[in-house]
Design a protein around this motif. Structure first.
Motif, PDB file in Angstrom:
ATOM      1  N   ARG A   1       0.526  -1.288  -0.014  1.00  0.00           N
ATOM      2  CA  ARG A   1       0.571   0.151   0.256  1.00  0.00           C
ATOM      3  C   ARG A   1       0.790   1.412  -0.056  1.00  0.00           C
ATOM      4  O   ARG A   1       0.602   2.159  -0.954  1.00  0.00           O
ATOM      5  CB  ARG A   1      -0.750   0.062   1.166  1.00  0.00           C
ATOM      6  N   PHE A   2       1.706   1.644   0.823  1.00  0.00           N
ATOM      7  CA  PHE A   2       2.596   2.200   0.900  1.00  0.00           C
ATOM      8  C   PHE A   2       3.314   2.944  -0.025  1.00  0.00           C
ATOM      9  O   PHE A   2       3.549   4.425  -0.820  1.00  0.00           O
ATOM     10  CB  PHE A   2       3.333   1.967   1.780  1.00  0.00           C
ATOM     11  N   TYR A   3       4.058   1.821  -0.702  1.00  0.00           N
ATOM     12  CA  TYR A   3       5.017   2.197  -2.015  1.00  0.00           C
ATOM     13  C   TYR A   3       4.018   2.126  -3.740  1.00  0.00           C
ATOM     14  O   TYR A   3       4.187   3.075  -4.488  1.00  0.00           O
ATOM     15  CB  TYR A   3       5.987   0.890  -2.367  1.00  0.00           C
ATOM     16  N   THR A   4       2.733   1.294  -3.510  1.00  0.00           N
ATOM     17  CA  THR A   4       1.829   2.087  -4.277  1.00  0.00           C
ATOM     18  C   THR A   4       1.541   3.897  -4.721  1.00  0.00           C
ATOM     19  O   THR A   4       0.884   3.710  -5.511  1.00  0.00           O
ATOM     20  CB  THR A   4       0.647   0.891  -4.540  1.00  0.00           C
ATOM     21  N   ARG A   5       0.975   4.145  -3.288  1.00  0.00           N
ATOM     22  CA  ARG A   5       0.615   5.349  -3.443  1.00  0.00           C
ATOM     23  C   ARG A   5       1.576   6.318  -3.482  1.00  0.00           C
ATOM     24  O   ARG A   5       1.552   7.320  -4.169  1.00  0.00           O
ATOM     25  CB  ARG A   5       0.106   5.917  -1.685  1.00  0.00           C
ATOM     26  N   LEU A   6       3.185   5.721  -3.293  1.00  0.00           N
ATOM     27  CA  LEU A   6       4.412   6.902  -3.728  1.00  0.00           C
ATOM     28  C   LEU A   6       4.946   6.678  -4.448  1.00  0.00           C
ATOM     29  O   LEU A   6       4.435   7.991  -5.371  1.00  0.00           O
ATOM     30  CB  LEU A   6       5.608   6.129  -2.172  1.00  0.00           C
ATOM     31  N   PHE A   7       5.423   5.514  -5.116  1.00  0.00           N
ATOM     32  CA  PHE A   7       5.367   5.577  -6.865  1.00  0.00           C
ATOM     33  C   PHE A   7       4.538   4.922  -8.011  1.00  0.00           C
ATOM     34  O   PHE A   7       5.032   5.278  -8.924  1.00  0.00           O
ATOM     35  CB  PHE A   7       6.680   4.468  -6.683  1.00  0.00           C
ATOM     36  N   GLY A   8       2.975   4.418  -7.210  1.00  0.00           N
ATOM     37  CA  GLY A   8       1.804   3.960  -8.443  1.00  0.00           C
ATOM     38  C   GLY A   8       2.304   3.028  -8.923  1.00  0.00           C
ATOM     39  O   GLY A   8       2.058   2.323  -9.672  1.00  0.00           O
ATOM     40  N   TRP A   9       3.364   1.988  -7.845  1.00  0.00           N
ATOM     41  CA  TRP A   9       3.296   0.099  -8.154  1.00  0.00           C
ATOM     42  C   TRP A   9       2.314  -0.158  -8.357  1.00  0.00           C
ATOM     43  O   TRP A   9       1.254  -0.117  -7.547  1.00  0.00           O
ATOM     44  CB  TRP A   9       4.690   0.210  -7.202  1.00  0.00           C
TER      45      TRP A   9
ATOM     46  N   ASN B   1      15.288   5.422 -14.239  1.00  0.00           N
ATOM     47  CA  ASN B   1      15.294   6.519 -13.734  1.00  0.00           C
ATOM     48  C   ASN B   1      14.372   7.542 -14.255  1.00  0.00           C
ATOM     49  O   ASN B   1      14.638   8.172 -14.841  1.00  0.00           O
ATOM     50  CB  ASN B   1      16.826   6.811 -15.137  1.00  0.00           C
ATOM     51  N   VAL B   2      13.459   6.336 -14.459  1.00  0.00           N
ATOM     52  CA  VAL B   2      11.835   6.966 -14.743  1.00  0.00           C
ATOM     53  C   VAL B   2      11.134   7.634 -13.606  1.00  0.00           C
ATOM     54  O   VAL B   2      11.477   6.077 -12.898  1.00  0.00           O
ATOM     55  CB  VAL B   2      11.213   6.905 -15.854  1.00  0.00           C
ATOM     56  N   PRO B   3       9.850   8.493 -13.934  1.00  0.00           N
ATOM     57  CA  PRO B   3       9.793   8.203 -12.301  1.00  0.00           C
ATOM     58  C   PRO B   3       9.230   7.077 -11.792  1.00  0.00           C
ATOM     59  O   PRO B   3       8.253   5.986 -12.030  1.00  0.00           O
ATOM     60  CB  PRO B   3       8.753   9.299 -11.985  1.00  0.00           C
ATOM     61  N   GLY B   4       9.423   6.205 -10.093  1.00  0.00           N
ATOM     62  CA  GLY B   4       9.367   4.962  -9.704  1.00  0.00           C
ATOM     63  C   GLY B   4       9.823   3.695 -10.176  1.00  0.00           C
ATOM     64  O   GLY B   4       9.432   2.942  -9.443  1.00  0.00           O
TER      65      GLY B   4
ATOM     66  N   ASP C   1       8.954  15.306  -8.898  1.00  0.00           N
ATOM     67  CA  ASP C   1       8.660  16.090  -7.295  1.00  0.00           C
ATOM     68  C   ASP C   1       9.518  15.676  -5.841  1.00  0.00           C
ATOM     69  O   ASP C   1       8.870  14.597  -5.141  1.00  0.00           O
ATOM     70  CB  ASP C   1       7.360  16.755  -7.685  1.00  0.00           C
ATOM     71  N   VAL C   2      10.508  16.127  -5.194  1.00  0.00           N
ATOM     72  CA  VAL C   2      10.747  14.874  -4.290  1.00  0.00           C
ATOM     73  C   VAL C   2      10.336  15.954  -3.246  1.00  0.00           C
ATOM     74  O   VAL C   2       9.685  15.094  -1.897  1.00  0.00           O
ATOM     75  CB  VAL C   2      12.256  15.789  -4.589  1.00  0.00           C
ATOM     76  N   ASP C   3       9.757  16.787  -3.163  1.00  0.00           N
ATOM     77  CA  ASP C   3       8.929  17.892  -2.117  1.00  0.00           C
ATOM     78  C   ASP C   3       8.115  16.827  -2.045  1.00  0.00           C
ATOM     79  O   ASP C   3       7.142  16.298  -1.250  1.00  0.00           O
ATOM     80  CB  ASP C   3       9.067  18.935  -2.316  1.00  0.00           C
ATOM     81  N   ALA C   4       6.975  16.618  -3.296  1.00  0.00           N
ATOM     82  CA  ALA C   4       6.464  15.848  -2.910  1.00  0.00           C
ATOM     83  C   ALA C   4       5.579  15.010  -2.591  1.00  0.00           C
ATOM     84  O   ALA C   4       4.760  14.048  -1.505  1.00  0.00           O
ATOM     85  CB  ALA C   4       4.958  16.068  -4.807  1.00  0.00           C
ATOM     86  N   ALA C   5       7.348  13.605  -2.985  1.00  0.00           N
ATOM     87  CA  ALA C   5       7.243  12.619  -2.764  1.00  0.00           C
ATOM     88  C   ALA C   5       7.577  12.725  -1.128  1.00  0.00           C
ATOM     89  O   ALA C   5       6.657  11.591  -0.453  1.00  0.00           O
ATOM     90  CB  ALA C   5       8.180  11.874  -3.001  1.00  0.00           C
ATOM     91  N   ALA C   6       8.151  13.767  -0.835  1.00  0.00           N
ATOM     92  CA  ALA C   6       8.368  13.332   0.602  1.00  0.00           C
ATOM     93  C   ALA C   6       6.861  13.683   1.178  1.00  0.00           C
ATOM     94  O   ALA C   6       6.642  13.124   2.564  1.00  0.00           O
ATOM     95  CB  ALA C   6       9.167  15.156   1.624  1.00  0.00           C
ATOM     96  N   ALA C   7       6.381  14.644   1.191  1.00  0.00           N
ATOM     97  CA  ALA C   7       4.987  15.037   1.642  1.00  0.00           C
ATOM     98  C   ALA C   7       3.532  13.693   1.642  1.00  0.00           C
ATOM     99  O   ALA C   7       2.760  12.971   2.380  1.00  0.00           O
ATOM    100  CB  ALA C   7       4.353  16.476   1.224  1.00  0.00           C
ATOM    101  N   THR C   8       3.846  13.327   0.034  1.00  0.00           N
ATOM    102  CA  THR C   8       3.167  12.199   0.310  1.00  0.00           C
ATOM    103  C   THR C   8       3.223  10.408   1.641  1.00  0.00           C
ATOM    104  O   THR C   8       2.609  10.323   1.962  1.00  0.00           O
ATOM    105  CB  THR C   8       2.877  11.435  -1.720  1.00  0.00           C
ATOM    106  N   ALA C   9       5.129  10.768   1.242  1.00  0.00           N
ATOM    107  CA  ALA C   9       5.489   9.701   1.997  1.00  0.00           C
ATOM    108  C   ALA C   9       4.760   9.426   3.658  1.00  0.00           C
ATOM    109  O   ALA C   9       4.007   9.137   4.632  1.00  0.00           O
ATOM    110  CB  ALA C   9       7.321   9.463   2.349  1.00  0.00           C
ATOM    111  N   THR C  10       5.156  10.926   3.701  1.00  0.00           N
ATOM    112  CA  THR C  10       4.979  11.180   5.249  1.00  0.00           C
ATOM    113  C   THR C  10       2.624  10.905   6.316  1.00  0.00           C
ATOM    114  O   THR C  10       2.684  10.534   7.396  1.00  0.00           O
ATOM    115  CB  THR C  10       5.092  12.614   5.987  1.00  0.00           C
ATOM    116  N   THR C  11       2.525  11.197   3.977  1.00  0.00           N
ATOM    117  CA  THR C  11       0.710  11.345   4.826  1.00  0.00           C
ATOM    118  C   THR C  11       0.049   9.846   4.566  1.00  0.00           C
ATOM    119  O   THR C  11      -1.052   9.510   5.255  1.00  0.00           O
ATOM    120  CB  THR C  11       0.124  11.426   3.534  1.00  0.00           C
TER     121      THR C  11
END
Length: 254
Positions: free
Chosen positions: A26-34, A134-137, A206-216
């Motif tokens: 669940r965590f990595y699917t939300r963060l990276f779209g896996w 090297n592509v997002p995710g 977006d690194v800042d957005a990824a960090a924010a998503t990780a905390t949520t």
């Protein structure tokens, strides 16, 4: 990482060993779209491959031993895992798990370098490794954190034939001229109990957005987003079970 596909000597795959496989999915699917797919065969032990579209990018697995830490592990491609283990021993490293066949997909082994960092060796069968880099995710960089950088350089250049660019502020590893990782000398800022280790970095838009998503979604920001003088904007995160990993802005990597 300037590698676009697995090559001999380079990083080809990364796996997470975790105490809660469903939470990690669940965590990595939300963060990276896996899109995670778990192998339902009993002998596969819950091994789960994460995809971006149809491309495999990483694996998530339960812990297979009580002594196994919750952590991301990095695999390096070799043509002969048995020979690679012998080279590890000769160069001062320690084989931790002898070569084992994984169905028909390949053969793997686990070793530690002389500074204590654990890594995996992968001899491809039907599976060479990650389908994209090297592509997002997807995997984009691997970093060695060690308290003995000179010993590490001697070991990895001997075992894998890597080169190190001395002109940069932070050492970078390369294979056949393609940079794929770096090295950080661990100083007193790192707690004594933190061992030498390999840290995978995943590309994001977006690194800042990824960090924010990780905390949520239950993660933690260990290193706030920062723009590196010699490279991209990066951050270091920790998932809900305690595994550390990095993210970097894909658009910054040339």
């Amino acid at each position: 990482m300037r590698l676009s596909a697995p090559v001999t000597g380079g990083p080809c795959w990364t796996e997470l060993g975790t105490t809660d496989l469903e939470s990690a999915k669940r965590f990595y699917t939300r963060l990276f779209g896996w899109r995670p797919e778990t192998d339902q065969r009993q002998e596969a032990g819950g091994y789960t491959v994460a995809h971006l579209g149809d491309a495999p990018v990483a694996a998530l697995t339960p812990l297979y031993q009580e002594s196994q830490p919750v952590a991301w592990n990095v695999s390096f491609a070799v043509t002969d895992s048995d020979a690679a283990l012998r080279a590890v021993r000769t160069a001062g490293g320690q084989p931790l798990l002898g070569s084992m066949d994984v169905f028909d997909v390949g053969r793997f082994a686990v070793a530690a370098d002389p500074t204590g960092a654990v890594f995996q060796l992968w001899q491809a069968g039907t599976f060479a490794g990650a389908g994209v880099f090297n592509v997002p995710g997807s995997l984009g960089w691997v970093e060695l954190l060690t308290r003995a950088p000179r010993e590490a350089v001697s070991f990895y250049t001997t075992v894998f034939g890597w080169t190190v660019d001395p002109s940069l502020r932070s050492p970078q590893w390369a294979v056949d001229g393609a940079a794929f990782g770096g090295m950080v000398a661990m100083d007193d800022k790192f707690p004594h109990e933190v061992p030498a280790h390999w840290l995978p970095y995943f590309a994001v838009d977006d690194v800042d957005a990824a960090a924010a998503t990780a905390t949520t979604v239950g993660g933690t920001v260990l290193m706030e987003p920062v723009s590196h003088p010699d490279g991209p904007r990066i951050a270091v995160l920790r998932d809900p079970q305690g595994a550390m990993f990095g993210v970097y802005r894909a658009a910054d990597e040339k």
